[in-house]
Design a protein around this motif. Sequence first.
Motif, PDB file in Angstrom:
ATOM      1  N   MET A  10      33.026  42.848  46.566  1.00 47.31           N
ATOM      2  CA  MET A  10      31.975  43.645  45.920  1.00 47.31           C
ATOM      3  C   MET A  10      31.697  44.930  46.695  1.00 47.31           C
ATOM      4  N   LEU A  11      31.808  44.870  48.023  1.00 46.12           N
ATOM      5  CA  LEU A  11      31.606  46.063  48.837  1.00 46.12           C
ATOM      6  C   LEU A  11      32.724  47.078  48.582  1.00 46.12           C
ATOM      7  N   LEU A  12      33.938  46.599  48.438  1.00 44.69           N
ATOM      8  CA  LEU A  12      35.051  47.494  48.081  1.00 44.69           C
ATOM      9  C   LEU A  12      34.787  48.154  46.733  1.00 44.69           C
ATOM     10  N   GLU A  13      34.283  47.359  45.811  1.00 42.50           N
ATOM     11  CA  GLU A  13      33.949  47.876  44.480  1.00 42.50           C
ATOM     12  C   GLU A  13      32.853  48.931  44.563  1.00 42.50           C
ATOM     13  N   ALA A  14      31.822  48.646  45.356  1.00 47.31           N
ATOM     14  CA  ALA A  14      30.711  49.590  45.504  1.00 47.31           C
ATOM     15  C   ALA A  14      31.163  50.909  46.112  1.00 47.31           C
ATOM     16  N   ARG A  15      32.199  50.862  46.926  1.00 46.77           N
ATOM     17  CA  ARG A  15      32.743  52.077  47.543  1.00 46.77           C
ATOM     18  C   ARG A  15      33.700  52.826  46.618  1.00 46.77           C
ATOM     19  N   GLY A  16      33.947  52.258  45.446  1.00 46.66           N
ATOM     20  CA  GLY A  16      34.863  52.900  44.508  1.00 46.66           C
ATOM     21  C   GLY A  16      36.317  52.660  44.816  1.00 46.66           C
ATOM     22  N   LEU A  17      36.609  51.687  45.665  1.00 47.15           N
ATOM     23  CA  LEU A  17      37.997  51.348  46.004  1.00 47.15           C
ATOM     24  C   LEU A  17      38.488  50.307  44.997  1.00 47.15           C
ATOM     25  N   SER A  30      41.334  49.561  43.247  1.00 48.41           N
ATOM     26  CA  SER A  30      42.555  48.755  43.369  1.00 48.41           C
ATOM     27  C   SER A  30      42.416  47.701  44.458  1.00 48.41           C
ATOM     28  N   GLU A  31      41.786  48.079  45.593  1.00 47.14           N
ATOM     29  CA  GLU A  31      41.564  47.116  46.670  1.00 47.14           C
ATOM     30  C   GLU A  31      40.635  45.991  46.209  1.00 47.14           C
ATOM     31  N   ALA A  32      39.592  46.364  45.459  1.00 49.93           N
ATOM     32  CA  ALA A  32      38.664  45.355  44.945  1.00 49.93           C
ATOM     33  C   ALA A  32      39.368  44.429  43.957  1.00 49.93           C
ATOM     34  N   GLU A  33      40.210  45.002  43.094  1.00 45.86           N
ATOM     35  CA  GLU A  33      40.949  44.198  42.120  1.00 45.86           C
ATOM     36  C   GLU A  33      41.868  43.205  42.820  1.00 45.86           C
ATOM     37  N   ASN A  34      42.525  43.661  43.864  1.00 39.41           N
ATOM     38  CA  ASN A  34      43.403  42.755  44.630  1.00 39.41           C
ATOM     39  C   ASN A  34      42.607  41.627  45.273  1.00 39.41           C
ATOM     40  N   ALA A  35      41.450  41.981  45.791  1.00 39.15           N
ATOM     41  CA  ALA A  35      40.599  40.971  46.438  1.00 39.15           C
ATOM     42  C   ALA A  35      40.120  39.939  45.421  1.00 39.15           C
ATOM     43  N   TYR A  36      39.694  40.408  44.245  1.00 47.48           N
ATOM     44  CA  TYR A  36      39.238  39.486  43.204  1.00 47.48           C
ATOM     45  C   TYR A  36      40.388  38.598  42.716  1.00 47.48           C
ATOM     46  N   SER A  37      41.574  39.186  42.572  1.00 48.38           N
ATOM     47  CA  SER A  37      42.739  38.412  42.128  1.00 48.38           C
ATOM     48  C   SER A  37      43.056  37.289  43.112  1.00 48.38           C
ATOM     49  N   SER A  38      42.968  37.607  44.401  1.00 49.77           N
ATOM     50  CA  SER A  38      43.232  36.588  45.428  1.00 49.77           C
ATOM     51  C   SER A  38      42.213  35.463  45.362  1.00 49.77           C
ATOM     52  N   LEU A  39      40.968  35.823  45.135  1.00 49.16           N
ATOM     53  CA  LEU A  39      39.916  34.805  45.042  1.00 49.16           C
ATOM     54  C   LEU A  39      40.133  33.908  43.825  1.00 49.16           C
ATOM     55  N   LEU A  40      40.587  34.493  42.708  1.00 49.59           N
ATOM     56  CA  LEU A  40      40.815  33.701  41.506  1.00 49.59           C
ATOM     57  C   LEU A  40      42.044  32.800  41.630  1.00 49.59           C
ATOM     58  N   GLU A  41      42.997  33.228  42.416  1.00 48.84           N
ATOM     59  CA  GLU A  41      44.159  32.359  42.655  1.00 48.84           C
ATOM     60  C   GLU A  41      43.743  31.074  43.362  1.00 48.84           C
ATOM     61  N   GLU A  42      42.769  31.210  44.247  1.00 52.26           N
ATOM     62  CA  GLU A  42      42.286  30.045  44.984  1.00 52.26           C
ATOM     63  C   GLU A  42      41.299  29.225  44.158  1.00 52.26           C
ATOM     64  N   ASN A  43      40.542  29.906  43.300  1.00 49.41           N
ATOM     65  CA  ASN A  43      39.568  29.210  42.450  1.00 49.41           C
ATOM     66  C   ASN A  43      39.507  29.902  41.087  1.00 49.41           C
ATOM     67  N   PRO A  44      40.318  29.455  40.123  1.00 48.55           N
ATOM     68  CA  PRO A  44      40.374  30.099  38.801  1.00 48.55           C
ATOM     69  C   PRO A  44      39.075  30.011  38.010  1.00 48.55           C
ATOM     70  N   PHE A  45      38.151  29.171  38.453  1.00 50.26           N
ATOM     71  CA  PHE A  45      36.903  28.974  37.710  1.00 50.26           C
ATOM     72  C   PHE A  45      35.689  29.590  38.426  1.00 50.26           C
ATOM     73  N   ASP A  46      35.941  30.625  39.222  1.00 44.78           N
ATOM     74  CA  ASP A  46      34.847  31.324  39.908  1.00 44.78           C
ATOM     75  C   ASP A  46      34.184  32.280  38.918  1.00 44.78           C
ATOM     76  N   GLN A  47      33.014  31.885  38.422  1.00 42.45           N
ATOM     77  CA  GLN A  47      32.332  32.670  37.398  1.00 42.45           C
ATOM     78  C   GLN A  47      31.973  34.070  37.881  1.00 42.45           C
TER      79      GLN A  47
END
Length: 300
Positions: free
Chosen positions: A106-113, A115-132
Motif C-alpha cells: 500500500m505504501l508503494l501504491e501511495a507513492r505512485g509506484l 508496477s512495484e505495488a502490482e508485483n507486491a500484490y501479485s506475490s501476496l495473492l500467490e500465497e493467499n488467493p483469498f486475501d480480500q
Amino acid sequence: MVTRTEEEEVNRLENQVENGGGGAWEYLCLVHKLKLRRSDLVLKHGLSILNDSKKRSALGPEEWTLYEQVAVAAMDCQSLDVAKDCIKVLQKKFPGSKRVGRLEAMLLEARGLWSEAENAYSSLLEENPFDQVVHKRRAAMAKAQGNTSAAIDWLNKYLDLFMADHEAWRELAEIYVSLQMYKQAAFCYEELILSQPTVPLYHLAYADVLYTLGGLENLQMAKKYYASTIDLTGGKSTRALFGICLCTSAIAQLSKGRSKEDKESSELQSLSAMALEKDYKQRAPSNLSVLSSTLRSLKI
C-alpha cells in the motif's frame, strides 16, 4: 452500513476529543470497529498516543493495531514518512508478516509506484488467493490510475469470490453509472437489495437507474422503488418524492387510455406533490415558488 446511532456516537466522541475532553483511544477504537476512514483525525490522535510512551505501553497488544491504523491514515493523508515509520515498527515486531506485507504494498501504491505495488500484490495473492484486502486494493489502484475497465474486471473477479461484499457491489454499480452502463448498474443494485432489503439508499439508486433507462416497464418499476424508498425513510426522502412525480408524469405520456392505472398514478402523484410542498414550506420556503413551477410543468 453504519447505523445512525453509531454515526451519532462517532460524532459525539469526535467533538469531545477535538474539544480536549479526552476519549481519543475510545474514538480510535470505534472508528476502527466501524471501518470508517476519518484519516486526518486518526492520524492526529493516533500519533498523540504513539508518541507518548506511557500511553502507548498502556495499550498492551492493541499498540500494534494502532500502528497499523495510523499507517493507513498517514497514507490517506500523504504523510508517507509517518506511514513508513509505522510500518518499520511493525516489520521489526512481525518479520515476514503478510499483513505487514500488505501495508508495504500500500505504501508503494501511495507513492505512485504502480508496477512495484502490482508485483507486491501479485506475490501476496500467490500465497493467499483469498486475501480480500489485496483484491480490493488492486481494483482501487486501477481506478486511481484512471483504468476503469481494469477496475471493473478486478471487482467482478473479486465478487466471484466474495459475493456478500456490499461495498464492492456498490462501488461497481457507481462505476457502471459513471460509464452510463445502466443495465449493468441495475444488476448490481438488484444484488444489494436482495442482500440488504431495508437499506433505502439502494432502493433509491436502483429507482434512479431504472428511470434513466426509461421505457414503460422500467418507469413503472422505478416508481415502485421510489415508493419503497419513501416507505423505508418514513416519507423523508425528497429525491424519492420527486421521483414519484417524474415517473408518474412520464408513465402518463406512455400509457394513455388505461383509466385505472391513470387514476391510481394521479392519486400517488398528488400525494407526493403535497408532501413535497409541505417539506419545502418547512425547510426551504424561499424555494417554494420554484417547486410550484416545476410541479406545474409536470401537469400536477
